[in-house]
Design a protein around this motif. Structure first.
Motif, PDB file in Angstrom:
ATOM      1  N   LYS A 128       0.832  -1.204   0.000  1.00 26.89           N
ATOM      2  CA  LYS A 128       0.000   0.000   0.000  1.00 26.89           C
ATOM      3  C   LYS A 128       0.869   1.257   0.000  1.00 26.89           C
ATOM      4  O   LYS A 128       2.090   1.187   0.173  1.00 26.89           O
ATOM      5  N   PHE A 129       0.223   2.396  -0.192  1.00 31.99           N
ATOM      6  CA  PHE A 129       0.934   3.667  -0.129  1.00 31.99           C
ATOM      7  C   PHE A 129       1.223   3.989   1.329  1.00 31.99           C
ATOM      8  O   PHE A 129       0.340   3.908   2.179  1.00 31.99           O
ATOM      9  N   ALA A 130       2.475   4.367   1.616  1.00 34.90           N
ATOM     10  CA  ALA A 130       2.835   4.806   2.963  1.00 34.90           C
ATOM     11  C   ALA A 130       2.800   6.323   2.968  1.00 34.90           C
ATOM     12  O   ALA A 130       3.781   6.966   2.646  1.00 34.90           O
ATOM     13  N   GLY A 131       1.667   6.902   3.274  1.00 31.05           N
ATOM     14  CA  GLY A 131       1.560   8.358   3.321  1.00 31.05           C
ATOM     15  C   GLY A 131       1.165   8.945   1.977  1.00 31.05           C
ATOM     16  O   GLY A 131       0.956   8.228   1.007  1.00 31.05           O
ATOM     17  N   PHE A 170       6.553   9.231  -3.876  1.00 33.72           N
ATOM     18  CA  PHE A 170       5.739   8.543  -2.874  1.00 33.72           C
ATOM     19  C   PHE A 170       6.454   7.280  -2.404  1.00 33.72           C
ATOM     20  O   PHE A 170       7.424   6.831  -3.018  1.00 33.72           O
ATOM     21  N   ARG A 171       5.954   6.739  -1.311  1.00 31.07           N
ATOM     22  CA  ARG A 171       6.573   5.556  -0.731  1.00 31.07           C
ATOM     23  C   ARG A 171       5.560   4.417  -0.729  1.00 31.07           C
ATOM     24  O   ARG A 171       4.395   4.615  -0.411  1.00 31.07           O
ATOM     25  N   SER A 205       9.936  -1.391   2.141  1.00 26.93           N
ATOM     26  CA  SER A 205       9.320  -0.203   1.582  1.00 26.93           C
ATOM     27  C   SER A 205      10.263   0.363   0.531  1.00 26.93           C
ATOM     28  O   SER A 205      11.449   0.043   0.499  1.00 26.93           O
ATOM     29  N   SER A 206       9.713   1.184  -0.332  1.00 24.99           N
ATOM     30  CA  SER A 206      10.505   1.694  -1.432  1.00 24.99           C
ATOM     31  C   SER A 206      10.004   3.081  -1.822  1.00 24.99           C
ATOM     32  O   SER A 206       8.803   3.321  -1.837  1.00 24.99           O
ATOM     33  N   GLU A 207      10.938   3.993  -2.068  1.00 24.10           N
ATOM     34  CA  GLU A 207      10.540   5.327  -2.506  1.00 24.10           C
ATOM     35  C   GLU A 207      10.516   5.374  -4.028  1.00 24.10           C
ATOM     36  O   GLU A 207      11.452   4.937  -4.688  1.00 24.10           O
ATOM     37  N   ILE A 208       9.427   5.881  -4.561  1.00 17.92           N
ATOM     38  CA  ILE A 208       9.242   5.931  -6.008  1.00 17.92           C
ATOM     39  C   ILE A 208       9.201   7.391  -6.439  1.00 17.92           C
ATOM     40  O   ILE A 208       8.544   8.207  -5.792  1.00 17.92           O
TER      41      ILE A 208
END
Ligand SMILES: [Zn+2]
Length: 135
Positions: free
Chosen positions: A37-40, A64-65, A78-81
Motif C-alpha cells: 500500500k501507499f505509505a503516506g 511517494f513511498r 518499503s521503497s521510494e518511487i
C-alpha cells in the motif's frame, strides 16, 4: 488537496508560469501488487506554463513511498518511487495524448492519477531480493 490552475486568473495577472507544491492521498485501488500500500501521501512538485494558445504545459515529479510485503521473499519492506509528471492540457477536450480543461480551470486529478499509475513498479522487492535479481 489537489489545487486547480486558474488559467483565466493567471492570464489576467499576466502570470503565465508558476510552481505547485502539494500533497495528496493516492487511492490504494491504483495498486495491484498484493499486500502493498501507499505509505503516506504523494508529494507533487510541479511547474506549469500557459502557452499562447492557452494550453497548459505541466512538468515536474511525484514522489511517494510504497510499503508492504516483498513480492519475492514476503518480508516487510518499503521503497521510494519518483515518477515523472509531464502533460499538456488543452482548452476543451483532450485528444487522448493530451488532457482537456473547461471553464478556464485546469483540474489535475485525472492527470495525477495517471502519473502515479505510470510510476508504479510491477512489484515491490526488498533490498536483498533486488540485489539477488540484479546479479
Ligand atoms: Zn525480499
Amino acid at each position: 488537496m489537489i489545487p486547480e490552475i486558474d488559467v483565466r486568473g493567471c492570464i489576467a495577472k499576466k502570470m503565465t508560469e508558476g510552481a505547485l507544491n502539494f500533497e495528496f492521498e493516492a487511492d490504494d485501488s491504483l495498486l495491484d501488487i498484493p499486500f502493498v500500500k501507499f505509505a503516506g501521501p504523494v508529494r507533487a512538485e510541479l511547474f506549469y506554463r500557459i502557452l499562447d494558445d492557452l494550453s497548459v504545459e505541466i512538468g515536474g515529479s511525484l514522489r511517494f513511498r510504497l510499503e508492504g510485503e516483498c513480492s519475492r521473499c514476503l518480508s516487510e519492506t518499503s521503497s521510494e518511487i519518483v515518477s515523472e509528471a509531464e502533460g499538456l492540457f488543452e482548452r476543451g477536450k483532450g485528444d487522448g495524448e493530451t488532457y482537456g480543461y473547461a471553464n478556464g480551470k485546469v483540474d489535475l486529478t485525472e492527470f495525477l492519477r495517471d502519473r502515479v499509475m505510470f510510476g508504479l513498479p510491477p512489484r515491490l522487492l526488498c533490498e536483498a531480493c533486488e540485489q539477488w535479481e540484479n546479479e
